[in-house]
Design an enzyme around this catalytic site. Sequence first.
Site, PDB file in Angstrom:
ATOM      1  N   HIS A  72       0.851  -1.197   0.000  1.00 40.37           N
ATOM      2  CA  HIS A  72       0.000   0.000   0.000  1.00 40.37           C
ATOM      3  C   HIS A  72       0.886   1.247   0.000  1.00 40.37           C
ATOM      4  O   HIS A  72       0.674   2.197   0.767  1.00 40.37           O
ATOM      5  CB  HIS A  72      -0.954  -0.012   1.196  1.00 40.37           C
ATOM      6  CG  HIS A  72      -1.881  -1.194   1.203  1.00 40.37           C
ATOM      7  ND1 HIS A  72      -3.150  -1.172   0.655  1.00 40.37           N
ATOM      8  CD2 HIS A  72      -1.709  -2.469   1.660  1.00 40.37           C
ATOM      9  CE1 HIS A  72      -3.722  -2.350   0.784  1.00 40.37           C
ATOM     10  NE2 HIS A  72      -2.864  -3.166   1.387  1.00 40.37           N
ATOM     11  N   TYR A 343       3.837  -5.268   9.682  1.00 41.18           N
ATOM     12  CA  TYR A 343       3.703  -3.807   9.671  1.00 41.18           C
ATOM     13  C   TYR A 343       4.811  -3.161  10.499  1.00 41.18           C
ATOM     14  O   TYR A 343       5.368  -2.131  10.129  1.00 41.18           O
ATOM     15  CB  TYR A 343       2.349  -3.385  10.236  1.00 41.18           C
ATOM     16  CG  TYR A 343       1.142  -3.662   9.373  1.00 41.18           C
ATOM     17  CD1 TYR A 343       1.209  -4.463   8.232  1.00 41.18           C
ATOM     18  CD2 TYR A 343      -0.098  -3.130   9.701  1.00 41.18           C
ATOM     19  CE1 TYR A 343       0.096  -4.710   7.461  1.00 41.18           C
ATOM     20  CE2 TYR A 343      -1.230  -3.376   8.935  1.00 41.18           C
ATOM     21  CZ  TYR A 343      -1.118  -4.179   7.816  1.00 41.18           C
ATOM     22  OH  TYR A 343      -2.238  -4.425   7.059  1.00 41.18           O
TER      23      TYR A 343
END
Length: 370
Positions: A72, A343
Site C-alpha cells: 500500500h 507492519y
Amino acid sequence: MSLLNDLTGAPPGLPPHALLLRLAAIGAVLAGTTCGFAYVGGWLSPGALTPARVIDRFEQVNGPHPGFRRNHAKGLCVEGRFAASGAGAALSKAGLFAAGRVTPVAGRLALAGGQPYAADAEATVRSLALRFTLPDGEEWRTGMNDIPVFPVRTPEAFYEQLLAAKPDLATGKPDPARLNGFFAAHPESAKAAALIKARTVTAGFADSTYRSLNAFRLVAADGRDTPVRFAFVPERAPSPETAGQAVQQDKNYLFDALAAELRQDALRWHLVATLGRPGDPTADATQPWPADRETADLGTLALTGSTPEAPGNCRDVNFDPLVLPLGIAPSDDPLLSARSAAYSQSFTRRAGEDKTPSAVAGAPPHGAAL
C-alpha cells in the site's frame, strides 16, 4: 574476588563458590535472553517465516523503494470524525461506540502494492486505514480493503502468493504456471480469487466499501463476546467504473478525484458490523460469512479533508490492526498477528530511510484556501 562481587552485585565476604554459582546463574539468564531474541529474529530457525522474511519478499517482488511502505505504498492522508450511533454500546464496552460520542479520525486511502509511483489502475485493491483517537488515551487502528475476502488463509500462504503473483518482466503479468501451481496447493485461495475477481469495481475511493476481512470480537460490559467483521459502507450509491475511467491518462486519477471531492464536501461511510454465529469461520479470511447474518450500524465516518503524505501525518503512522481499545479484541485469525508483526518490520525499516515525496499531491482540507 572484588571483580566478581562487582559483576554479580554480591555482598562482600560471600564465599568464592557462592560467587561462582551466582555468576553462572547470571550467565544462564543472559544466554536465555539472547536465545529468545535469536529465536524471534529467526537466527536459530532459518527456515521459519519471520516478519523480516515477509518484508524481504515484498522488496524482492517490488524492488527497493526506500522511505515508503512495503505494501500500500501509494496513498493520501485524510482526516475527519466518527459519530457513534449508540447501536454498538450493547455489543461493546468501547467508549468509541457510546451514543453521541464523536471521535477524531486520521487515516490514509491507498492502493495495494509496493510501487509508490505506479499509475492508478482499475483492478488494484483500494484500502482505507484509520486511527481513532479516544479521549482516555486509547486508540483503534484499522486497515480495510475493498475486496469481499482475503486471498489467503495463513501467513505462509501469503508469503508464497507474493512470489507466485509477481509480474513477469516481459508480459507484466504473473507467470500462469507458477500461479496455477500456487492455486493447486491452496484451493481455498483459488475460490477466494474468483470472488475477488467477480466483485464490482466502483468509480473511485468515495463509493467503495472497505472490509476488515479478518474477524474481531466485540466484548460487552457484561462479558458477552460477539465475533464480528467490520465494513465501511459508503452513503453514496456505488457506481461501476466506466471504460473511460479505466483508460485515464492521468496516473493519479483516483486520488485526484478523491481530493477534488473532499474540497467540495465531506464524504461519509457507515461502520457496519456483521455479527457472526457459532460455526462462522473466524480464523479463515478466505471464506465469506453467510449473507443472512445480522448487522449493526455502529456510526458514521465523515472524511473532511486530505493532505499529501509528510512528516508527522499519516505517513509516519503504523496502522497496526492489533492496536485496539478495551471492548474490541482480536479473533483467532492467524493473519492478525502476522500483519501486526510485518507492519512493525516495514515501519522500522522505512523510519530509518531517507524520504522522497509522494506521487500523490493531494489537496488542502475542505474549506481551506487554495
